[in-house]
Design a protein around this motif. Structure first.
Motif, PDB file in Angstrom:
ATOM      1  N   UNK A  97      -2.433  -6.619  10.482  1.00  0.00           N
ATOM      2  CA  UNK A  97      -1.648  -6.699   9.154  1.00  0.00           C
ATOM      3  C   UNK A  97      -2.425  -6.147   7.926  1.00  0.00           C
ATOM      4  N   UNK A  98      -3.990  -6.391   7.673  1.00  0.00           N
ATOM      5  CA  UNK A  98      -4.670  -5.798   6.984  1.00  0.00           C
ATOM      6  C   UNK A  98      -4.509  -4.322   7.064  1.00  0.00           C
ATOM      7  N   UNK A  99      -4.817  -3.780   8.228  1.00  0.00           N
ATOM      8  CA  UNK A  99      -4.573  -2.333   8.398  1.00  0.00           C
ATOM      9  C   UNK A  99      -3.448  -1.664   7.930  1.00  0.00           C
ATOM     10  N   UNK A 100      -2.178  -2.214   7.796  1.00  0.00           N
ATOM     11  CA  UNK A 100      -0.947  -2.062   7.496  1.00  0.00           C
ATOM     12  C   UNK A 100      -0.915  -1.975   5.786  1.00  0.00           C
ATOM     13  N   UNK A 101      -1.517  -2.980   5.418  1.00  0.00           N
ATOM     14  CA  UNK A 101      -1.672  -3.089   3.881  1.00  0.00           C
ATOM     15  C   UNK A 101      -2.512  -1.876   3.443  1.00  0.00           C
ATOM     16  N   UNK A 102      -3.683  -1.706   4.082  1.00  0.00           N
ATOM     17  CA  UNK A 102      -4.621  -0.815   3.500  1.00  0.00           C
ATOM     18  C   UNK A 102      -4.006   0.788   3.695  1.00  0.00           C
ATOM     19  N   UNK A 103      -3.235   0.774   4.734  1.00  0.00           N
ATOM     20  CA  UNK A 103      -2.727   2.348   5.077  1.00  0.00           C
ATOM     21  C   UNK A 103      -1.551   2.526   3.839  1.00  0.00           C
ATOM     22  N   UNK A 104      -0.673   1.540   3.572  1.00  0.00           N
ATOM     23  CA  UNK A 104       0.195   1.485   2.558  1.00  0.00           C
ATOM     24  C   UNK A 104      -0.382   1.850   1.261  1.00  0.00           C
ATOM     25  N   UNK A 105      -1.692   1.234   0.941  1.00  0.00           N
ATOM     26  CA  UNK A 105      -2.111   1.540  -0.397  1.00  0.00           C
ATOM     27  C   UNK A 105      -2.653   2.966  -0.469  1.00  0.00           C
ATOM     28  N   UNK A 106      -3.019   3.431   0.622  1.00  0.00           N
ATOM     29  CA  UNK A 106      -3.552   5.027   0.795  1.00  0.00           C
ATOM     30  C   UNK A 106      -2.490   5.779   0.641  1.00  0.00           C
ATOM     31  N   UNK A 107      -1.302   5.417   1.090  1.00  0.00           N
ATOM     32  CA  UNK A 107       0.098   6.471   1.243  1.00  0.00           C
ATOM     33  C   UNK A 107       0.285   6.376  -0.509  1.00  0.00           C
ATOM     34  N   UNK A 108       0.470   5.385  -0.866  1.00  0.00           N
ATOM     35  CA  UNK A 108       1.033   5.149  -2.261  1.00  0.00           C
ATOM     36  C   UNK A 108       0.203   5.745  -3.424  1.00  0.00           C
ATOM     37  N   UNK A 109      -1.309   5.351  -3.277  1.00  0.00           N
ATOM     38  CA  UNK A 109      -1.929   5.772  -4.351  1.00  0.00           C
ATOM     39  C   UNK A 109      -3.147   6.754  -4.130  1.00  0.00           C
ATOM     40  N   UNK A 110      -3.133   7.096  -2.820  1.00  0.00           N
ATOM     41  CA  UNK A 110      -4.544   8.360  -2.930  1.00  0.00           C
ATOM     42  C   UNK A 110      -3.850   9.453  -2.637  1.00  0.00           C
TER      43      UNK A 110
END
Length: 72
Positions: free
Chosen positions: A59-72
């Protein structure tokens, strides 16, 4: 500093900062639409979500991936 950390785009960000920024950007309903995790749908809060995400690596991996997709 190891080479891994130099190339890590999340280096220096806490899980709490990541989750807070995503919740502000998408809202809890939007987060649940992107990542189907019950802690985002049933009485969501930063505290309860952090507790779950710290114990559940996938679940943490999915949250981090969404963060990268959204803000990086």
């Amino acid at each position: 500093m190891s080479q891994e950390q130099i190339n890590n785009p999340l280096h220096g960000l806490t899980l709490e900062k990541i989750l807070t920024r995503l919740a502000e950007h998408y809202g809890w309903n939007g987060l649940y639409e992107h990542i189907r995790i019950n802690c985002f749908a049933n009485e969501p809060s930063i505290k309860s979500s952090l507790k779950f995400l710290r114990k559940t690596q996938w679940a943490r991996d999915k949250v981090e991936a969404l963060y990268l997709k959204t803000f990086k």
